[in-house]
Design a protein around this motif. Structure first.
Motif, PDB file in Angstrom:
ATOM      1  N   ALA A  68      57.419  14.929  75.056  1.00 36.30           N
ATOM      2  CA  ALA A  68      58.795  14.868  74.555  1.00 36.30           C
ATOM      3  C   ALA A  68      59.116  16.179  73.854  1.00 36.30           C
ATOM      4  O   ALA A  68      58.289  16.718  73.102  1.00 36.30           O
TER       5      ALA A  68
ATOM      6  N   ASN B 186      62.030  14.494  78.258  1.00 38.17           N
ATOM      7  CA  ASN B 186      60.762  13.760  78.257  1.00 38.17           C
ATOM      8  C   ASN B 186      60.161  13.912  79.646  1.00 38.17           C
ATOM      9  O   ASN B 186      60.716  13.434  80.637  1.00 38.17           O
TER      10      ASN B 186
ATOM     11  N   GLU C 211      57.819  19.494  69.912  1.00 43.53           N
ATOM     12  CA  GLU C 211      57.296  18.762  71.063  1.00 43.53           C
ATOM     13  C   GLU C 211      56.060  17.954  70.701  1.00 43.53           C
ATOM     14  O   GLU C 211      55.335  18.268  69.749  1.00 43.53           O
TER      15      GLU C 211
END
Length: 199
Positions: free
Chosen positions: A119, A195, A164
């Protein structure tokens, strides 16, 4: 043609990564994504390196995946002239944004249990690029009931950056990303999110 990213060193997740442009943004049409969100939902989604983002609000669903914002949703929007409709690529993704919340959680649903994902939230500095700014935020990740840790980021100290986290979805198929801004007058700006399936 976008060159593949070089192998990454061992990393501690979550983390903050500085980048300069499309070449090292990490976005590639050769990868598989579950979520590609360009905030706000104003009809001008970005395409970066052949990756098509979705003009997104803080809640929605697409392609079998969902996202919802809990807490105090960042509902204010900014898109000053020359606005994002005049821009392209990464510049469009990182121009307009949503803001105004000191504490919200972006929740992803529909993920495949046992699959690994990465992500990413994408940022740029706003106003002046400085060594120390009041736009401090803490980002905390959880895959279902499993806490993945937190990372702090002073958002106006890097020209472009990513927050991230690599994780493996549990049986719930959900990820929660909590964002806490430490100064109510300088809240986190929500520009873009991806994602990516890692395996």
């Amino acid at each position: 043609t976008v060159a593949p990213e070089p192998p990454r060193p061992m990393a501690t997740w979550p983390r903050v990564v500085a980048f300069t442009g499309e070449e090292d943004s990490g976005l590639s049409a050769g990868r598989t994504y579950t979520h590609l969100l360009d905030f706000p939902a104003n009809g001008n989604p970005a395409t970066v390196n052949g990756v098509d983002f979705l003009a997104a609000g803080t809640n929605g669903s697409a392609f079998g995946y969902g996202w919802q914002t809990t807490g105090i949703a960042p509902t204010l929007t900014w898109n000053d002239a020359p606005n994002d409709s005049t821009r392209g690529g990464l510049d469009r993704l990182l121009w307009d944004f949503q803001y105004g919340s000191t504490n919200f959680t972006l929740n992803l649903t529909g993920l495949t249990p046992g699959r690994t994902y990465e992500a990413r939230l994408y940022f740029r500095f706003f106003g002046a690029l400085v060594a120390d700014s009041p736009r401090d935020a803490v980002f905390s990740f959880a895959a279902g009931a499993t806490s993945l840790g937190s990372v702090a980021h002073d958002l106006d100290t890097l020209a472009r950056s990513r927050v991230e986290c690599r994780y493996t979805a549990d049986a719930s198929g959900a990820l929660a990303l909590n964002v806490v801004s430490l100064n109510s007058g300088s809240t986190c700006h929500l520009y873009g999110f991806s994602n990516e399936e890692v395996n």
